[in-house]
Design a protein around this motif. Structure first.
Motif, PDB file in Angstrom:
ATOM      1  N   PHE A  92       0.839  -1.198   0.000  1.00 45.85           N
ATOM      2  CA  PHE A  92       0.000   0.000   0.000  1.00 45.85           C
ATOM      3  C   PHE A  92       0.876   1.251   0.000  1.00 45.85           C
ATOM      4  N   VAL A  93       0.475   2.208  -0.799  1.00 42.84           N
ATOM      5  CA  VAL A  93       1.139   3.513  -0.813  1.00 42.84           C
ATOM      6  C   VAL A  93       0.054   4.584  -0.678  1.00 42.84           C
ATOM      7  N   GLY A  94       0.483   5.830  -0.532  1.00 45.87           N
ATOM      8  CA  GLY A  94      -0.469   6.918  -0.415  1.00 45.87           C
ATOM      9  C   GLY A  94      -1.317   7.034  -1.673  1.00 45.87           C
ATOM     10  N   GLY A  95      -2.616   7.245  -1.480  1.00 49.82           N
ATOM     11  CA  GLY A  95      -3.515   7.374  -2.628  1.00 49.82           C
ATOM     12  C   GLY A  95      -4.866   7.862  -2.166  1.00 49.82           C
ATOM     13  N   GLY A  96      -5.678   8.290  -3.117  1.00 49.40           N
ATOM     14  CA  GLY A  96      -6.958   8.892  -2.747  1.00 49.40           C
ATOM     15  C   GLY A  96      -8.167   8.114  -3.155  1.00 49.40           C
ATOM     16  N   ARG A 120     -18.282   6.265  12.646  1.00 48.11           N
ATOM     17  CA  ARG A 120     -18.772   7.500  13.269  1.00 48.11           C
ATOM     18  C   ARG A 120     -18.576   8.696  12.356  1.00 48.11           C
ATOM     19  N   SER A 121     -17.416   8.753  11.713  1.00 50.54           N
ATOM     20  CA  SER A 121     -17.126   9.923  10.887  1.00 50.54           C
ATOM     21  C   SER A 121     -17.657   9.735   9.475  1.00 50.54           C
ATOM     22  N   ARG A 122     -18.214  10.801   8.943  1.00 46.68           N
ATOM     23  CA  ARG A 122     -18.711  10.774   7.566  1.00 46.68           C
ATOM     24  C   ARG A 122     -17.689  11.352   6.593  1.00 46.68           C
ATOM     25  N   LEU A 123     -16.544  11.665   7.117  1.00 50.78           N
ATOM     26  CA  LEU A 123     -15.445  12.161   6.275  1.00 50.78           C
ATOM     27  C   LEU A 123     -14.440  11.034   6.074  1.00 50.78           C
ATOM     28  N   MET A 124     -14.117  10.770   4.831  1.00 53.89           N
ATOM     29  CA  MET A 124     -13.082   9.782   4.501  1.00 53.89           C
ATOM     30  C   MET A 124     -11.969  10.530   3.785  1.00 53.89           C
ATOM     31  N   VAL A 125     -10.747  10.155   4.086  1.00 51.90           N
ATOM     32  CA  VAL A 125      -9.647  10.910   3.491  1.00 51.90           C
ATOM     33  C   VAL A 125      -8.629  10.007   2.803  1.00 51.90           C
ATOM     34  N   GLY A 126      -8.014  10.573   1.781  1.00 57.09           N
ATOM     35  CA  GLY A 126      -6.951   9.874   1.071  1.00 57.09           C
ATOM     36  C   GLY A 126      -5.608  10.154   1.706  1.00 57.09           C
ATOM     37  N   THR A 127      -4.602   9.419   1.250  1.00 61.71           N
ATOM     38  CA  THR A 127      -3.265   9.526   1.830  1.00 61.71           C
ATOM     39  C   THR A 127      -2.229   9.942   0.787  1.00 61.71           C
ATOM     40  N   GLY A 128      -2.699  10.347  -0.390  1.00 63.20           N
ATOM     41  CA  GLY A 128      -1.772  10.696  -1.472  1.00 63.20           C
ATOM     42  C   GLY A 128      -1.368  12.161  -1.432  1.00 63.20           C
ATOM     43  N   LYS A 129      -0.264  12.448  -2.094  1.00 66.06           N
ATOM     44  CA  LYS A 129       0.173  13.820  -2.392  1.00 66.06           C
ATOM     45  C   LYS A 129       0.630  14.650  -1.195  1.00 66.06           C
ATOM     46  N   ILE A 157     -18.387  12.019   2.518  1.00 64.81           N
ATOM     47  CA  ILE A 157     -17.510  12.570   1.481  1.00 64.81           C
ATOM     48  C   ILE A 157     -16.135  11.926   1.611  1.00 64.81           C
ATOM     49  N   LEU A 158     -15.540  11.653   0.467  1.00 63.97           N
ATOM     50  CA  LEU A 158     -14.145  11.214   0.453  1.00 63.97           C
ATOM     51  C   LEU A 158     -13.340  12.288  -0.266  1.00 63.97           C
ATOM     52  N   MET A 159     -12.253  12.701   0.338  1.00 59.48           N
ATOM     53  CA  MET A 159     -11.416  13.730  -0.291  1.00 59.48           C
ATOM     54  C   MET A 159      -9.952  13.447  -0.007  1.00 59.48           C
ATOM     55  N   ASN A 160      -9.101  13.971  -0.870  1.00 63.72           N
ATOM     56  CA  ASN A 160      -7.671  13.821  -0.664  1.00 63.72           C
ATOM     57  C   ASN A 160      -6.951  15.138  -0.940  1.00 63.72           C
ATOM     58  N   THR A 161      -6.987  15.572  -2.215  1.00 56.26           N
ATOM     59  CA  THR A 161      -6.196  16.737  -2.606  1.00 56.26           C
ATOM     60  C   THR A 161      -6.576  17.998  -1.843  1.00 56.26           C
ATOM     61  N   ALA A 162      -7.864  18.172  -1.553  1.00 55.97           N
ATOM     62  CA  ALA A 162      -8.298  19.397  -0.869  1.00 55.97           C
ATOM     63  C   ALA A 162      -7.546  19.584   0.443  1.00 55.97           C
ATOM     64  N   ILE A 163      -7.222  18.481   1.091  1.00 54.17           N
ATOM     65  CA  ILE A 163      -6.462  18.574   2.336  1.00 54.17           C
ATOM     66  C   ILE A 163      -4.956  18.577   2.040  1.00 54.17           C
ATOM     67  N   ALA A 164      -4.526  17.611   1.242  1.00 55.56           N
ATOM     68  CA  ALA A 164      -3.078  17.437   1.010  1.00 55.56           C
ATOM     69  C   ALA A 164      -2.453  18.642   0.319  1.00 55.56           C
ATOM     70  N   ALA A 165      -3.208  19.305  -0.560  1.00 53.50           N
ATOM     71  CA  ALA A 165      -2.639  20.403  -1.333  1.00 53.50           C
ATOM     72  C   ALA A 165      -2.944  21.779  -0.731  1.00 53.50           C
ATOM     73  N   ALA A 166      -3.566  21.795   0.451  1.00 54.32           N
ATOM     74  CA  ALA A 166      -3.793  23.084   1.124  1.00 54.32           C
ATOM     75  C   ALA A 166      -2.441  23.601   1.642  1.00 54.32           C
TER      76      ALA A 166
END
Lengths: 70, 265
Positions: free
Chosen positions: A66-70, B21-30, B213-222
Protein backbone atom coordinates in the motif's frame (compact mmCIF):
# COMPACT_ATOMS: atom_id res chain seq x y z
CA UNK A 1 27.56 -22.11 -6.30
CA UNK A 2 24.21 -23.50 -7.41
CA UNK A 3 23.09 -22.66 -10.91
CA UNK A 4 21.39 -19.23 -11.19
CA UNK A 5 18.18 -18.39 -13.02
CA UNK A 6 16.71 -15.11 -14.23
CA UNK A 7 13.34 -13.91 -12.99
CA UNK A 8 11.58 -10.63 -13.59
CA UNK A 9 10.72 -8.86 -10.34
CA UNK A 10 8.59 -5.72 -10.58
CA UNK A 11 9.58 -5.37 -14.21
CA UNK A 12 13.32 -5.81 -13.65
CA UNK A 13 15.44 -8.86 -14.31
CA UNK A 14 17.08 -10.42 -11.27
CA UNK A 15 19.43 -13.37 -10.93
CA UNK A 16 18.49 -15.77 -8.18
CA UNK A 17 19.75 -19.20 -7.25
CA UNK A 18 18.01 -22.14 -8.88
CA UNK A 19 15.57 -23.74 -6.41
CA UNK A 20 15.07 -20.37 -4.70
CA UNK A 21 11.58 -19.94 -3.27
CA UNK A 22 9.55 -16.75 -3.19
CA UNK A 23 10.40 -16.50 0.49
CA UNK A 24 14.11 -16.69 -0.43
CA UNK A 25 13.57 -13.92 -2.97
CA UNK A 26 11.96 -11.69 -0.35
CA UNK A 27 14.85 -12.37 2.03
CA UNK A 28 17.32 -11.49 -0.72
CA UNK A 29 15.48 -8.19 -1.26
CA UNK A 30 15.30 -7.61 2.49
CA UNK A 31 11.51 -7.48 2.41
CA UNK A 32 9.28 -8.54 5.29
CA UNK A 33 6.72 -11.01 3.86
CA UNK A 34 4.07 -9.49 6.14
CA UNK A 35 4.39 -6.18 4.35
CA UNK A 36 4.03 -7.30 0.73
CA UNK A 37 1.58 -9.15 -1.47
CA UNK A 38 3.15 -11.46 -4.01
CA UNK A 39 1.96 -12.32 -7.48
CA UNK A 40 3.76 -15.07 -9.41
CA UNK A 41 2.94 -15.16 -13.12
CA UNK A 42 -0.29 -13.24 -12.42
CA UNK A 43 -1.44 -15.59 -9.65
CA UNK A 44 -1.50 -14.36 -6.07
CA UNK A 45 0.62 -16.50 -3.76
CA UNK A 46 -0.60 -16.44 -0.19
CA UNK A 47 1.89 -15.87 2.59
CA UNK A 48 1.91 -19.45 3.97
CA UNK A 49 2.77 -20.76 0.49
CA UNK A 50 5.69 -18.39 -0.19
CA UNK A 51 8.27 -20.89 1.05
CA UNK A 52 6.83 -23.70 -1.08
CA UNK A 53 6.77 -21.88 -4.41
CA UNK A 54 10.05 -22.43 -6.22
CA UNK A 55 11.09 -19.95 -8.87
CA UNK A 56 11.76 -20.95 -12.44
CA UNK A 57 13.71 -19.21 -15.18
CA UNK A 58 11.59 -16.47 -16.77
CA UNK A 59 9.04 -16.28 -13.93
CA UNK A 60 7.41 -12.91 -13.48
CA UNK A 61 7.01 -11.76 -9.90
CA UNK A 62 5.13 -8.71 -8.70
CA UNK A 63 5.67 -7.43 -5.17
CA UNK A 64 3.12 -4.83 -4.15
CA UNK A 65 2.16 -2.92 -1.05
CA UNK A 66 0.00 0.00 0.00
CA UNK A 67 1.14 3.51 -0.81
CA UNK A 68 -0.47 6.92 -0.42
CA UNK A 69 -3.51 7.37 -2.63
CA UNK A 70 -6.96 8.89 -2.75
CA UNK B 1 -37.64 26.95 34.26
CA UNK B 2 -35.93 24.07 32.58
CA UNK B 3 -34.27 24.39 29.28
CA UNK B 4 -34.20 21.45 26.97
CA UNK B 5 -31.40 21.38 24.49
CA UNK B 6 -32.64 19.21 21.68
CA UNK B 7 -29.60 17.60 20.23
CA UNK B 8 -29.91 15.83 16.94
CA UNK B 9 -28.18 12.54 17.29
CA UNK B 10 -27.07 11.21 13.96
CA UNK B 11 -27.02 7.55 13.07
CA UNK B 12 -23.64 5.99 12.44
CA UNK B 13 -22.68 5.55 8.81
CA UNK B 14 -23.23 1.89 7.89
CA UNK B 15 -21.39 0.48 4.88
CA UNK B 16 -21.09 -3.18 4.02
CA UNK B 17 -22.13 -4.31 7.48
CA UNK B 18 -19.71 -2.01 9.32
CA UNK B 19 -20.45 1.18 11.18
CA UNK B 20 -18.43 4.36 11.18
CA UNK B 21 -18.77 7.50 13.27
CA UNK B 22 -17.13 9.92 10.89
CA UNK B 23 -18.71 10.77 7.57
CA UNK B 24 -15.45 12.16 6.28
CA UNK B 25 -13.08 9.78 4.50
CA UNK B 26 -9.65 10.91 3.49
CA UNK B 27 -6.95 9.87 1.07
CA UNK B 28 -3.26 9.53 1.83
CA UNK B 29 -1.77 10.70 -1.47
CA UNK B 30 0.17 13.82 -2.39
CA UNK B 31 1.33 14.83 1.09
CA UNK B 32 4.72 16.47 1.32
CA UNK B 33 5.76 13.91 3.92
CA UNK B 34 4.26 11.09 5.95
CA UNK B 35 4.32 13.01 9.20
CA UNK B 36 2.14 15.79 7.77
CA UNK B 37 -0.18 13.15 6.38
CA UNK B 38 -0.53 11.40 9.72
CA UNK B 39 -1.20 14.67 11.56
CA UNK B 40 -3.69 15.85 8.95
CA UNK B 41 -5.62 12.59 9.04
CA UNK B 42 -5.76 12.74 12.81
CA UNK B 43 -6.99 16.35 12.66
CA UNK B 44 -9.71 15.42 10.14
CA UNK B 45 -11.30 12.91 12.51
CA UNK B 46 -11.70 10.47 9.62
CA UNK B 47 -11.85 6.74 10.29
CA UNK B 48 -11.81 5.48 6.72
CA UNK B 49 -8.51 6.18 5.01
CA UNK B 50 -7.78 5.27 1.42
CA UNK B 51 -4.57 3.76 0.09
CA UNK B 52 -3.36 2.68 -3.34
CA UNK B 53 -1.72 -0.57 -4.42
CA UNK B 54 1.65 -0.17 -6.14
CA UNK B 55 4.88 -2.03 -6.74
CA UNK B 56 7.37 -2.03 -3.88
CA UNK B 57 10.32 0.19 -4.82
CA UNK B 58 13.07 -2.41 -4.65
CA UNK B 59 15.80 0.21 -4.40
CA UNK B 60 14.25 1.65 -1.26
CA UNK B 61 13.01 -1.34 0.67
CA UNK B 62 14.46 0.08 3.88
CA UNK B 63 12.08 3.02 3.76
CA UNK B 64 9.13 3.03 6.15
CA UNK B 65 5.94 2.04 4.40
CA UNK B 66 2.78 4.10 4.69
CA UNK B 67 1.34 1.66 7.22
CA UNK B 68 4.09 2.65 9.63
CA UNK B 69 2.24 5.97 9.90
CA UNK B 70 -1.33 4.62 9.83
CA UNK B 71 -2.21 2.28 12.64
CA UNK B 72 -4.59 -0.27 11.08
CA UNK B 73 -6.22 -0.70 14.48
CA UNK B 74 -7.14 2.94 14.51
CA UNK B 75 -7.98 3.52 10.85
CA UNK B 76 -10.04 1.49 8.45
CA UNK B 77 -7.86 1.05 5.36
CA UNK B 78 -9.83 1.35 2.15
CA UNK B 79 -7.72 0.28 -0.82
CA UNK B 80 -8.48 1.76 -4.20
CA UNK B 81 -7.96 0.67 -7.79
CA UNK B 82 -6.81 4.13 -8.88
CA UNK B 83 -4.89 4.17 -12.10
CA UNK B 84 -6.76 1.20 -13.58
CA UNK B 85 -8.21 1.71 -17.05
CA UNK B 86 -9.83 -1.69 -17.59
CA UNK B 87 -12.12 -3.92 -15.56
CA UNK B 88 -9.47 -6.68 -15.61
CA UNK B 89 -6.81 -4.39 -14.15
CA UNK B 90 -9.16 -3.11 -11.46
CA UNK B 91 -10.10 -6.69 -10.51
CA UNK B 92 -6.42 -7.64 -10.33
CA UNK B 93 -5.60 -4.68 -8.06
CA UNK B 94 -8.63 -5.37 -5.88
CA UNK B 95 -7.57 -8.98 -5.34
CA UNK B 96 -4.04 -7.89 -4.45
CA UNK B 97 -5.42 -5.33 -2.02
CA UNK B 98 -7.60 -7.89 -0.28
CA UNK B 99 -4.62 -10.22 0.04
CA UNK B 100 -2.92 -7.60 2.19
CA UNK B 101 -5.31 -8.92 4.79
CA UNK B 102 -7.05 -5.89 6.24
CA UNK B 103 -10.60 -6.10 4.94
CA UNK B 104 -12.76 -7.00 1.97
CA UNK B 105 -13.61 -3.41 1.02
CA UNK B 106 -12.45 -1.89 -2.24
CA UNK B 107 -12.88 1.59 -3.64
CA UNK B 108 -13.40 0.63 -7.24
CA UNK B 109 -12.17 3.02 -9.90
CA UNK B 110 -12.09 2.20 -13.59
CA UNK B 111 -10.89 5.31 -15.35
CA UNK B 112 -11.96 6.00 -18.91
CA UNK B 113 -10.22 9.25 -19.82
CA UNK B 114 -6.78 10.49 -18.87
CA UNK B 115 -7.51 14.19 -18.98
CA UNK B 116 -10.65 14.26 -16.86
CA UNK B 117 -10.13 10.95 -15.00
CA UNK B 118 -13.83 10.35 -15.51
CA UNK B 119 -14.94 6.77 -14.97
CA UNK B 120 -15.46 4.20 -17.71
CA UNK B 121 -18.91 3.12 -16.60
CA UNK B 122 -18.95 0.01 -18.77
CA UNK B 123 -15.72 -1.27 -17.24
CA UNK B 124 -16.88 -0.14 -13.82
CA UNK B 125 -20.07 -2.18 -13.97
CA UNK B 126 -18.24 -5.20 -15.30
CA UNK B 127 -15.60 -5.04 -12.53
CA UNK B 128 -18.27 -4.37 -9.87
CA UNK B 129 -20.22 -7.50 -10.85
CA UNK B 130 -17.14 -9.72 -10.64
CA UNK B 131 -15.88 -8.26 -7.37
CA UNK B 132 -19.28 -8.43 -5.67
CA UNK B 133 -19.48 -12.10 -6.68
CA UNK B 134 -16.06 -12.64 -5.15
CA UNK B 135 -17.30 -11.28 -1.83
CA UNK B 136 -15.88 -7.76 -1.99
CA UNK B 137 -17.67 -4.81 -0.45
CA UNK B 138 -17.46 -2.56 -3.47
CA UNK B 139 -17.55 1.21 -3.12
CA UNK B 140 -17.85 2.39 -6.69
CA UNK B 141 -16.43 5.69 -7.87
CA UNK B 142 -18.81 6.88 -10.57
CA UNK B 143 -20.01 9.95 -12.40
CA UNK B 144 -23.19 11.90 -11.80
CA UNK B 145 -25.33 9.61 -13.92
CA UNK B 146 -28.37 8.26 -12.08
CA UNK B 147 -28.81 5.25 -14.36
CA UNK B 148 -25.23 4.12 -13.77
CA UNK B 149 -25.73 4.58 -10.03
CA UNK B 150 -28.86 2.41 -10.17
CA UNK B 151 -27.05 -0.26 -12.18
CA UNK B 152 -24.17 -0.23 -9.69
CA UNK B 153 -26.64 -0.72 -6.87
CA UNK B 154 -28.15 -3.65 -8.77
CA UNK B 155 -24.76 -5.34 -8.94
CA UNK B 156 -24.69 -5.33 -5.13
CA UNK B 157 -22.22 -2.50 -4.50
CA UNK B 158 -21.92 -1.47 -0.85
CA UNK B 159 -21.78 2.25 -1.63
CA UNK B 160 -22.17 4.52 -4.63
CA UNK B 161 -19.57 7.26 -4.96
CA UNK B 162 -20.53 9.97 -7.43
CA UNK B 163 -18.02 12.73 -8.01
CA UNK B 164 -18.55 16.36 -7.02
CA UNK B 165 -16.21 17.35 -9.86
CA UNK B 166 -13.15 15.72 -11.45
CA UNK B 167 -10.49 14.12 -9.23
CA UNK B 168 -8.00 16.67 -7.91
CA UNK B 169 -9.81 19.60 -9.55
CA UNK B 170 -11.06 21.33 -6.40
CA UNK B 171 -14.00 22.70 -8.38
CA UNK B 172 -16.50 21.75 -5.69
CA UNK B 173 -19.99 20.36 -6.17
CA UNK B 174 -20.80 21.25 -9.78
CA UNK B 175 -24.18 19.59 -9.98
CA UNK B 176 -26.01 19.37 -6.66
CA UNK B 177 -29.19 18.29 -8.43
CA UNK B 178 -27.75 15.06 -9.85
CA UNK B 179 -26.12 14.15 -6.55
CA UNK B 180 -29.44 14.75 -4.74
CA UNK B 181 -31.22 12.66 -7.34
CA UNK B 182 -28.80 9.78 -6.88
CA UNK B 183 -29.19 10.02 -3.11
CA UNK B 184 -32.97 10.01 -3.40
CA UNK B 185 -33.10 6.98 -5.67
CA UNK B 186 -30.34 4.77 -4.34
CA UNK B 187 -30.84 2.96 -1.06
CA UNK B 188 -27.16 2.15 -0.47
CA UNK B 189 -24.97 4.87 1.09
CA UNK B 190 -23.96 7.66 -1.29
CA UNK B 191 -20.47 8.98 -0.63
CA UNK B 192 -19.38 11.90 -2.77
CA UNK B 193 -15.84 11.19 -3.93
CA UNK B 194 -13.55 13.72 -5.55
CA UNK B 195 -13.69 17.39 -6.46
CA UNK B 196 -14.16 19.11 -3.12
CA UNK B 197 -11.79 22.09 -2.87
CA UNK B 198 -12.44 23.80 0.43
CA UNK B 199 -14.59 23.56 3.55
CA UNK B 200 -17.64 25.31 2.05
CA UNK B 201 -17.67 22.73 -0.79
CA UNK B 202 -17.74 19.94 1.77
CA UNK B 203 -20.51 21.62 3.72
CA UNK B 204 -22.68 22.25 0.65
CA UNK B 205 -22.13 18.67 -0.47
CA UNK B 206 -23.25 17.26 2.88
CA UNK B 207 -26.27 19.59 2.86
CA UNK B 208 -27.53 17.65 -0.17
CA UNK B 209 -28.20 14.76 2.19
CA UNK B 210 -25.45 12.43 1.03
CA UNK B 211 -24.01 9.99 3.54
CA UNK B 212 -20.40 11.09 3.42
CA UNK B 213 -17.51 12.57 1.48
CA UNK B 214 -14.14 11.21 0.45
CA UNK B 215 -11.42 13.73 -0.29
CA UNK B 216 -7.67 13.82 -0.66
CA UNK B 217 -6.20 16.74 -2.61
CA UNK B 218 -8.30 19.40 -0.87
CA UNK B 219 -6.46 18.57 2.34
CA UNK B 220 -3.08 17.44 1.01
CA UNK B 221 -2.64 20.40 -1.33
CA UNK B 222 -3.79 23.08 1.12
CA UNK B 223 -1.11 25.48 2.35
CA UNK B 224 -1.64 24.07 5.82
CA UNK B 225 -3.01 20.55 5.42
CA UNK B 226 -3.53 20.03 9.14
CA UNK B 227 -5.67 23.15 9.52
CA UNK B 228 -7.62 22.28 6.37
CA UNK B 229 -8.20 18.75 7.64
CA UNK B 230 -9.70 20.17 10.79
CA UNK B 231 -11.83 22.59 8.76
CA UNK B 232 -13.08 19.70 6.63
CA UNK B 233 -14.02 17.70 9.70
CA UNK B 234 -16.11 20.61 10.96
CA UNK B 235 -17.58 21.29 7.50
CA UNK B 236 -18.74 17.72 7.02
CA UNK B 237 -20.31 17.71 10.45
CA UNK B 238 -21.89 21.14 9.94
CA UNK B 239 -23.29 20.18 6.54
CA UNK B 240 -24.67 16.94 7.89
CA UNK B 241 -26.33 18.66 10.85
CA UNK B 242 -27.75 21.37 8.61
CA UNK B 243 -29.23 18.71 6.37
CA UNK B 244 -30.76 16.88 9.33
CA UNK B 245 -31.98 20.14 10.83
CA UNK B 246 -33.83 21.02 7.63
CA UNK B 247 -33.14 24.41 6.18
CA UNK B 248 -35.66 27.28 6.05
CA UNK B 249 -37.51 27.80 2.78
CA UNK B 250 -35.93 30.18 0.29
CA UNK B 251 -37.82 33.45 -0.29
CA UNK B 252 -37.36 36.00 -3.00
CA UNK B 253 -38.40 38.88 -0.74
CA UNK B 254 -37.33 39.93 2.72
CA UNK B 255 -39.16 39.02 5.90
CA UNK B 256 -38.26 41.07 8.97
CA UNK B 257 -36.70 39.23 11.86
CA UNK B 258 -37.70 41.88 14.40
CA UNK B 259 -41.32 42.74 15.40
CA UNK B 260 -43.09 45.22 13.12
CA UNK B 261 -45.27 46.30 16.05
CA UNK B 262 -44.26 48.36 19.07
CA UNK B 263 -42.44 50.89 16.96
CA UNK B 264 -42.22 54.50 18.27
CA UNK B 265 -44.45 57.24 16.88
Amino acid sequence: MPEAITVVVNGEERRVGAQASLLDLLALLELDPRGVVVELNREIVRRPQLGEKTLHDGDRVELVHFVGGG
Amino acid sequence: MTTTVATLVDQPLAIGGREFRSRLMVGTGKYRDNETMARAIKASGAEIVTVAVRRVDLDRTKQEGILFHLDPKRYFLLANTAGCYTADDAIRYARLAREAGFNEFIKLEVIGDEETLLPDVEGLLQAARTLVQEGFEVMAYTNEDLVTALKLEDTGCAAIMPLASPIGSGLGLINPYTVRTIKRRVSKPVIVDAGVGTASDACVTMEQGVDGILMNTAIAAAQDPIAMARAMGHAVEAGRLAYLAGRMPRREIALPSSPTTGMLD
